[in-house]
Scaffold this motif. Structure first.
Motif, PDB file in Angstrom:
ATOM      1  N   ALA A  72      42.576  45.898  31.748  1.00  0.00           N
ATOM      2  CA  ALA A  72      43.264  47.158  32.019  1.00  0.00           C
ATOM      3  C   ALA A  72      44.651  47.216  31.399  1.00  0.00           C
ATOM      4  O   ALA A  72      45.210  48.305  31.227  1.00  0.00           O
ATOM      5  CB  ALA A  72      43.358  47.393  33.529  1.00  0.00           C
TER       6      ALA A  72
ATOM      7  N   ASP B  62      38.646  51.862  30.197  1.00  0.00           N
ATOM      8  CA  ASP B  62      38.710  53.316  30.388  1.00  0.00           C
ATOM      9  C   ASP B  62      38.387  53.973  29.043  1.00  0.00           C
ATOM     10  O   ASP B  62      39.194  53.927  28.106  1.00  0.00           O
ATOM     11  CB  ASP B  62      40.105  53.712  30.875  1.00  0.00           C
ATOM     12  CG  ASP B  62      40.214  55.183  31.237  1.00  0.00           C
ATOM     13  OD1 ASP B  62      39.750  56.018  30.445  1.00  0.00           O
ATOM     14  OD2 ASP B  62      40.787  55.500  32.292  1.00  0.00           O
TER      15      ASP B  62
ATOM     16  N   TRP C  27      39.914  39.350  39.391  1.00  0.00           N
ATOM     17  CA  TRP C  27      39.567  40.509  38.564  1.00  0.00           C
ATOM     18  C   TRP C  27      38.233  40.345  37.853  1.00  0.00           C
ATOM     19  O   TRP C  27      37.540  41.332  37.603  1.00  0.00           O
ATOM     20  CB  TRP C  27      40.676  40.840  37.559  1.00  0.00           C
ATOM     21  CG  TRP C  27      40.918  39.846  36.465  1.00  0.00           C
ATOM     22  CD1 TRP C  27      41.804  38.814  36.474  1.00  0.00           C
ATOM     23  CD2 TRP C  27      40.267  39.800  35.183  1.00  0.00           C
ATOM     24  NE1 TRP C  27      41.746  38.117  35.293  1.00  0.00           N
ATOM     25  CE2 TRP C  27      40.816  38.695  34.472  1.00  0.00           C
ATOM     26  CE3 TRP C  27      39.290  40.575  34.566  1.00  0.00           C
ATOM     27  CZ2 TRP C  27      40.409  38.355  33.177  1.00  0.00           C
ATOM     28  CZ3 TRP C  27      38.881  40.238  33.287  1.00  0.00           C
ATOM     29  CH2 TRP C  27      39.444  39.153  32.600  1.00  0.00           C
TER      30      TRP C  27
ATOM     31  N   ARG D 107      35.268  41.793  39.950  1.00  0.00           N
ATOM     32  CA  ARG D 107      35.483  43.126  40.503  1.00  0.00           C
ATOM     33  C   ARG D 107      34.995  44.170  39.506  1.00  0.00           C
ATOM     34  O   ARG D 107      35.070  43.975  38.290  1.00  0.00           O
ATOM     35  CB  ARG D 107      36.965  43.354  40.808  1.00  0.00           C
ATOM     36  CG  ARG D 107      37.513  42.440  41.895  1.00  0.00           C
ATOM     37  CD  ARG D 107      36.921  42.780  43.263  1.00  0.00           C
ATOM     38  NE  ARG D 107      37.466  41.945  44.323  1.00  0.00           N
ATOM     39  CZ  ARG D 107      36.919  40.804  44.742  1.00  0.00           C
ATOM     40  NH1 ARG D 107      35.812  40.356  44.172  1.00  0.00           N
ATOM     41  NH2 ARG D 107      37.469  40.102  45.715  1.00  0.00           N
ATOM     42  N   ARG D 108      34.516  45.271  40.027  1.00  0.00           N
ATOM     43  CA  ARG D 108      33.927  46.300  39.172  1.00  0.00           C
ATOM     44  C   ARG D 108      34.955  46.957  38.258  1.00  0.00           C
ATOM     45  O   ARG D 108      34.603  47.449  37.181  1.00  0.00           O
ATOM     46  CB  ARG D 108      33.235  47.361  40.027  1.00  0.00           C
ATOM     47  CG  ARG D 108      32.025  46.839  40.765  1.00  0.00           C
ATOM     48  CD  ARG D 108      31.294  47.902  41.565  1.00  0.00           C
ATOM     49  NE  ARG D 108      30.746  48.947  40.704  1.00  0.00           N
ATOM     50  CZ  ARG D 108      29.943  49.916  41.138  1.00  0.00           C
ATOM     51  NH1 ARG D 108      29.612  49.967  42.427  1.00  0.00           N
ATOM     52  NH2 ARG D 108      29.481  50.827  40.309  1.00  0.00           N
ATOM     53  N   GLU D 109      36.242  46.952  38.652  1.00  0.00           N
ATOM     54  CA  GLU D 109      37.238  47.676  37.885  1.00  0.00           C
ATOM     55  C   GLU D 109      37.442  47.100  36.476  1.00  0.00           C
ATOM     56  O   GLU D 109      37.586  47.851  35.505  1.00  0.00           O
ATOM     57  CB  GLU D 109      38.584  47.683  38.627  1.00  0.00           C
ATOM     58  CG  GLU D 109      38.587  48.455  39.920  1.00  0.00           C
ATOM     59  CD  GLU D 109      37.955  47.688  41.074  1.00  0.00           C
ATOM     60  OE1 GLU D 109      37.708  48.314  42.136  1.00  0.00           O
ATOM     61  OE2 GLU D 109      37.690  46.473  40.913  1.00  0.00           O
ATOM     62  N   GLN D 110      37.489  45.762  36.356  1.00  0.00           N
ATOM     63  CA  GLN D 110      37.780  45.138  35.072  1.00  0.00           C
ATOM     64  C   GLN D 110      36.809  44.030  34.694  1.00  0.00           C
ATOM     65  O   GLN D 110      36.785  43.623  33.533  1.00  0.00           O
ATOM     66  CB  GLN D 110      39.192  44.523  35.081  1.00  0.00           C
ATOM     67  CG  GLN D 110      40.325  45.482  35.307  1.00  0.00           C
ATOM     68  CD  GLN D 110      41.663  44.784  35.149  1.00  0.00           C
ATOM     69  OE1 GLN D 110      42.064  44.408  34.046  1.00  0.00           O
ATOM     70  NE2 GLN D 110      42.360  44.599  36.268  1.00  0.00           N
TER      71      GLN D 110
ATOM     72  N   SER E  39      31.272  42.546  41.209  1.00  0.00           N
ATOM     73  CA  SER E  39      30.734  43.007  39.927  1.00  0.00           C
ATOM     74  C   SER E  39      29.210  42.917  39.919  1.00  0.00           C
ATOM     75  O   SER E  39      28.582  42.415  40.852  1.00  0.00           O
ATOM     76  CB  SER E  39      31.331  42.176  38.790  1.00  0.00           C
ATOM     77  OG  SER E  39      30.968  40.812  38.922  1.00  0.00           O
TER      78      SER E  39
END
Length: 329
Positions: free
Chosen positions: A77, A102, A170, A173-176, A214
């Motif tokens: 990110a 993103d 991280w 985790r689904r975000e990164q 994830s």
């Protein structure tokens, strides 16, 4: 004696340390490390203990004053922010994958920077892989006939892998995080290099059995140029910490890359035979990193790249689009 290019590094995790050590081991008249910064005080203390001769910067911004290239080895990110600062300071950029998490932000970044984005390369080591070089040589010889399809299989006993547990906050985790971004993206890049632009077909699957964690499984059909491409990945279906196969099936035989590095060819008896001189990833990695650094030197000097150059920002973004679509399920 040539003037070395100056390399600065953001991030002292696994990847930052690997490239740092490869740069230190390279000829000092080719590349020199001018500084490293990590926002973690623990990481900086570890650097001071393990490699006290490496300059430690006070901030990411401080790295930009005495460098030709910024290597970004921080969580995904943060990549585009560091990359923009480096481009604005006139530096070339070497960025870890994924390029970003993103899609809209990455697309805007590329449009904003236009031609300047050509000074960005993304660290997909298959661009310098000895095993991939052998795969290309076999394909170039012509005796395999027309390539019919590609397949990717990736598997892990657990995720994250044992050597990544310091980054579990991280990486799982689904975000990164997740293995599709961390590992699958490498093989999708390779498929696009060998076959052509990637197209994801409807009907792909992704599994998230643990809330907040994830993915644990993926399956998809794609095309790479005109070639059918299958992707399958899972956690918990192999005892190996990290296992992967990239297989090329042609009219008169099959070849594959096994466990990142070892090129193999299927013989007439149905047995996979390693290429002469094939070596496991642990032995091949230092040679590949050295090749990556040498190609990075050409990017830093705006010199003509090789016939199999570092991954461009555009190539990495194309992979990112596929990956992020897969992760949405």
């Amino acid at each position: 004696m040539s003037v070395p290019y100056r390399l600065a590094i953001v991030g002292y995790g696994i990847m930052g340390e690997r490239l740092l050590r490869a740069a230190i081991d390279h000829a000092p008249d080719f590349v020199t490390v001018t500084g490293l910064w990590d926002p973690s005080a623990d990481a900086m203390a570890r650097l001071a203990r393990d490699l006290p001769h490496v300059p430690r910067a006070a901030s990411a911004a401080a790295l930009l004053h005495d460098a030709d290239v910024l290597y970004i080895a921080s969580p995904p990110a943060s990549h585009l922010g560091y990359a923009q600062a480096a481009l604005d300071a006139g530096l070339a950029v070497f960025c870890e994958k994924p390029f970003s998490v993103d899609v809209a932000e990455a697309e805007g970044f590329l449009k904003h920077n236009g031609a300047r984005a050509k000074r960005i390369a993304v660290n997909f080591p298959f661009a310098s892989s000895l095993g991939v070089e052998q795969i290309r040589a076999w394909l170039g010889a012509g005796d395999l006939g027309v390539v019919q399809k590609l397949s990717i299989e990736i598997g892990f006993a657990h995720w994250p892998r044992p050597w990544q547990m310091d980054a579990v906050n991280w990486l799982d985790r689904r975000e990164q995080g997740g293995f599709v971004r961390e590992v699958g993206s490498h093989f999708l890049f390779l498929a696009s290099r060998l076959g052509g632009p990637l197209l994801l077909h409807p009907g792909h699957g992704i599994t998230y059995p643990e809330a907040g964690r994830s993915e644990r499984g993926v399956s998809a059909t794609l095309t790479a140029g005109a070639l059918p491409l299958s992707l399958y990945g899972a956690v918990g279906e192999t005892p190996k910490p990290d296992h992967n196969l990239f297989t090329v099936t042609a009219a008169h035989g099959s070849i594959r890359l096994r466990d990142w590095a070892e090129a193999e060819r299927l013989d007439a008896n149905g047995t996979w035979q390693p290429a002469p001189g094939a070596m496991p990833n642990e032995k091949a990695r230092p040679l590949v990193l050295r090749r990556q650094l040498e190609k990075l030197g050409r990017l830093a000097r705006n010199e003509t790249e090789s016939d199999f150059p570092l991954a461009s920002a555009e190539e990495a973004f194309a992979v990112q689009r596929i990956v992020e679509t897969l992760l949405k399920g």
